[in-house]
Each structure stands twice: as C-alpha cells, then as structure tokens.
Motif scaffolding. Structure first.
Motif, PDB file in Angstrom:
ATOM      1  N   PHE A   1      30.401  31.378 -84.357  1.00 47.75           N
ATOM      2  CA  PHE A   1      30.946  32.313 -83.367  1.00 47.75           C
ATOM      3  C   PHE A   1      32.477  32.367 -83.417  1.00 47.75           C
ATOM      4  N   GLY A   2      33.084  31.481 -84.178  1.00 47.43           N
ATOM      5  CA  GLY A   2      34.534  31.486 -84.316  1.00 47.43           C
ATOM      6  C   GLY A   2      35.253  30.364 -83.603  1.00 47.43           C
ATOM      7  N   TYR A   3      34.511  29.400 -83.036  1.00 46.15           N
ATOM      8  CA  TYR A   3      35.150  28.287 -82.326  1.00 46.15           C
ATOM      9  C   TYR A   3      35.511  27.175 -83.305  1.00 46.15           C
ATOM     10  N   ARG A   4      36.518  26.396 -82.910  1.00 45.49           N
ATOM     11  CA  ARG A   4      36.911  25.208 -83.640  1.00 45.49           C
ATOM     12  C   ARG A   4      36.879  24.022 -82.693  1.00 45.49           C
ATOM     13  N   ASP A   5      36.593  22.871 -83.248  1.00 41.72           N
ATOM     14  CA  ASP A   5      36.427  21.635 -82.480  1.00 41.72           C
ATOM     15  C   ASP A   5      37.583  20.701 -82.851  1.00 41.72           C
ATOM     16  N   PRO A   6      38.619  20.596 -82.014  1.00 37.74           N
ATOM     17  CA  PRO A   6      39.789  19.788 -82.375  1.00 37.74           C
ATOM     18  C   PRO A   6      39.462  18.344 -82.726  1.00 37.74           C
ATOM     19  N   ILE A   7      38.531  17.743 -82.002  1.00 33.30           N
ATOM     20  CA  ILE A   7      38.204  16.344 -82.268  1.00 33.30           C
ATOM     21  C   ILE A   7      37.484  16.220 -83.609  1.00 33.30           C
TER      22      ILE A   7
ATOM     23  N   GLY B   1      43.409  32.159 -83.217  1.00 31.23           N
ATOM     24  CA  GLY B   1      43.853  32.354 -84.577  1.00 31.23           C
ATOM     25  C   GLY B   1      44.790  31.293 -85.084  1.00 31.23           C
ATOM     26  N   ASN B   2      45.393  30.494 -84.201  1.00 30.31           N
ATOM     27  CA  ASN B   2      46.446  29.575 -84.613  1.00 30.31           C
ATOM     28  C   ASN B   2      46.137  28.105 -84.368  1.00 30.31           C
ATOM     29  N   GLY B   3      44.912  27.796 -83.978  1.00 31.89           N
ATOM     30  CA  GLY B   3      44.489  26.408 -83.917  1.00 31.89           C
ATOM     31  C   GLY B   3      45.120  25.590 -82.814  1.00 31.89           C
ATOM     32  N   PHE B   4      45.439  24.337 -83.118  1.00 29.80           N
ATOM     33  CA  PHE B   4      45.804  23.377 -82.095  1.00 29.80           C
ATOM     34  C   PHE B   4      46.429  22.174 -82.768  1.00 29.80           C
ATOM     35  N   ASN B   5      46.983  21.284 -81.967  1.00 27.64           N
ATOM     36  CA  ASN B   5      47.399  19.974 -82.444  1.00 27.64           C
ATOM     37  C   ASN B   5      47.331  18.994 -81.286  1.00 27.64           C
TER      38      ASN B   5
ATOM     39  N   VAL C   1      46.670  23.659 -77.402  1.00 26.56           N
ATOM     40  CA  VAL C   1      45.945  24.792 -77.969  1.00 26.56           C
ATOM     41  C   VAL C   1      46.906  25.957 -78.178  1.00 26.56           C
ATOM     42  N   ASN C   2      47.010  26.416 -79.406  1.00 30.10           N
ATOM     43  CA  ASN C   2      47.957  27.477 -79.755  1.00 30.10           C
ATOM     44  C   ASN C   2      47.348  28.860 -79.559  1.00 30.10           C
ATOM     45  N   TYR C   3      48.206  29.798 -79.187  1.00 27.39           N
ATOM     46  CA  TYR C   3      47.774  31.195 -79.104  1.00 27.39           C
ATOM     47  C   TYR C   3      47.606  31.777 -80.502  1.00 27.39           C
TER      48      TYR C   3
END
Length: 320
Positions: A255-261, A290-294, A318-320
């Motif tokens: 669906f387009g989600y990402r899992d930071p952990i 679109g820009n992920g996370f850290n 979480v980045n925009y």
C-alpha cells in the motif's frame, strides 16, 4: 497486492545510514529538561505507545507512565504527534494532554475514538490495568489545526470464539472491546503548510482470533487514510500480531507504507531489543511518505529507568 519482504529490503541500507541505534538514544538525565518544540517544516517527531499503565487517578500506579515523559524531556525535541492506545475515556485523555502540556514544550490536544467506552467487565477500575479502553491521537495544537476525523472498528472472525467465518467488525461483547475502535484524523501543519493524516489503531487479540483478520485490518486502515487524504500518512498502534501473520505487513508495504523499525533492523523480524510486548514486536509506526524518516527507535525500559507500560513505545522523525 502483497509483495515479498525481500523486495522491500532492497532500499534498507540507505535508510540505515540515518537511523540511530538504541544505544545512541541516550538515557534519562538528572539535568533539567532539554527538549524543545520542533519548528522544522521538513519533518515531524512522532511517538506511539499503548499506555496500559496510565491508570485512573484512584489507582496506585497511575503515574508510572511519567517515566516515558521524563525520558522525552531529555530528548532534543518533544513530540509533534503522539498516538496512544488503551486510554480510558475522554476525561483521561484530557488529563493526559494537560499533563503533556505542563511537562513538555508545546501545547497538546487530542481526539478520541470513543469518549465513554464500555466496561471491559473487570470488577475494579484498576483491574487488568484499566476497565475502560479505547484509542486516541494527541497532537501539538500550537503547530496543527484539526480538520477532520474518521472512526471504524477492527475486524475479527464472524465467530470470534472459535475463529471461524469471514472477517467482520468485532462488536461490543460482555467485555466491551471498545479498545478495537480506531480513530484517524487529518491535521493541517501550519509550519509546513501541509496536511497530515494520523491513525491510532488497536486490533483484536488472539483471544478473539484477531490475527486471522490482520490483512483486512491494515486494508481498512489504509482506506481510512485515503478518506482523509494528506501529503503524509501515519498509521500507528498495537496490531497484536507479528509482521509475518496473514500477509498483513507485506500488504502494508504494498500500500506504500514503510516501517522505520524494520528498516533499521534490515528485516521485519527484528532482534529482541525491538520487541514491544514480551517476546513479540506487535506495536508499529507505519509511514506513507515520499521522503522517509530517521531517528527511529524502540524506547527500552533501560532508557526510562524502569517499566512505563506493558508495551514499549516506538518513535521516529518522519519527513514530508
């Protein structure tokens, strides 16, 4: 459409370069609070926790959750968004947002799934941690303007006592299960001039064979995000199951989600330090952006000076 975990992991290395390890998160300091509000238009500071131990004021351990807040005080930035599960009712949510506003930089408000959840059937309000349970999204009202909300109930098999039949809403029973009533809200970020949608979810436990409907539950969560729209979409909460159950995690990635952990670990099946309840990783922060996370991390009890809930919190920038 589900995709294989290995396809997701192709881009992990680049993300891991920006993620920090549990050891570098830092420990709670005895020095004065150092947290500040996040004024960046580029990212949001997001936390999630099932706050089972935030009990009514009459219960002896009602402030044990303050250990997590004390930890956050020592972090560089206070949360912009904080999703919580198993909050008692509107009264407790109001108490919690006042507490966060008093203890942390920023002013907090919240939206709850059900203002007055049904009884879990316990004989004491302190029993099994709390007798009323539902979910909420807390946000910085000095940064965001609340715009809209959508609510829905998680699914379990039609016959939830035997685990048979198609998935359908788990309606109130003799133990209300209003803790499976989810909420998602859309906020306008007045700093970034962007809309962000945030869901706080709680799916049924294996008592109700909820794992069998995990794929349906992530699909419904994504539908809620679609209804609300927004540049950034965050689904966080207690799934009550691991990433390998019923293909739900692969569906989320599809669906387009990402899992930071998971991206930090390099696999959805992370090592034990990322378990959020006993020996399982069942609490998630999923991001569609679109820009992920850290700065993704699991907040261990060693960092907070002791247990603050039965569940460990997860957090990320979480980045925009």
């Amino acid at each position: 459409m589900s995709i294989r975990s290995s396809r997701f992991l192709r881009g992990v290395v680049a993300v891991l370069a920006t993620a920090f390890t549990t050891a570098t998160i830092g420990v709670v300091s005895a020095t004065p609070a150092s947290a500040a509000v996040n004024t960046s238009p580029s990212f949001l500071v997001v936390y999630n926790n099932n706050i089972e131990n935030w009990l009514p004021a009459s219960c002896a351990d009602d402030k044990i959750w303050s250990r997590l807040v004390n930890y956050i005080k020592g972090r560089p930035l206070s949360p912009d968004i904080f999703t919580v599960q198993q909050v008692s009712n509107q009264t407790q949510l109001d108490t919690l947002t006042r507490y966060l506003s008093d203890q942390l930089p920023g002013t907090y408000a919240g939206q709850i799934a059900i203002a007055n959840p049904g009884s879990m059937g316990y004989t004491s309000t302190c029993g099994k941690l709390k007798n009323q349970q539902t979910n909420a999204v807390i946000y910085r009202s000095d940064r965001f303007t609340y715009e809209d909300a959508t609510r829905w109930r998680s699914d379990a098999p039609e016959n939830y006592n035997t685990g048979t039949g198609p998935c359908q809403n788990l309606e109130p029973t003799s133990s209300s299960q209003d803790r499976v009533h989810n909420i998602a809200i859309r906020l306008h970020d007045n700093i970034a001039n962007q809309d962000v949608s945030v869901a706080s979810i709680h799916w049924p436990t294996n008592t109700w064979y909820g794992e069998q409907c995990a794929a349906e539950n992530i699909r419904e969560a994504d539908e809620a995000m679609t209804r609300l729209g927004g540049t950034l979409k965050i689904v966080a909460g207690d799934a009550n199951t691991g990433p390998g159950t019923a293909g739900w995690w692969n569906d989320a990635i599809g669906f387009g989600y990402r899992d930071p952990i998971a991206e930090r670990c390099g696999t959805p099946h992370c090592p034990p330090e990322h378990n959020t309840l006993g020996s399982r990783r069942i609490d998630y922060l999923l991001v569609k952006s679109g820009n992920g996370f850290n700065n993704a991390g699991t907040i261990s009890t060693s960092l907070t000076g002791g247990a603050y809930s039965d569940h460990l919190a997860v957090a990320a920038y979480v980045n925009y």
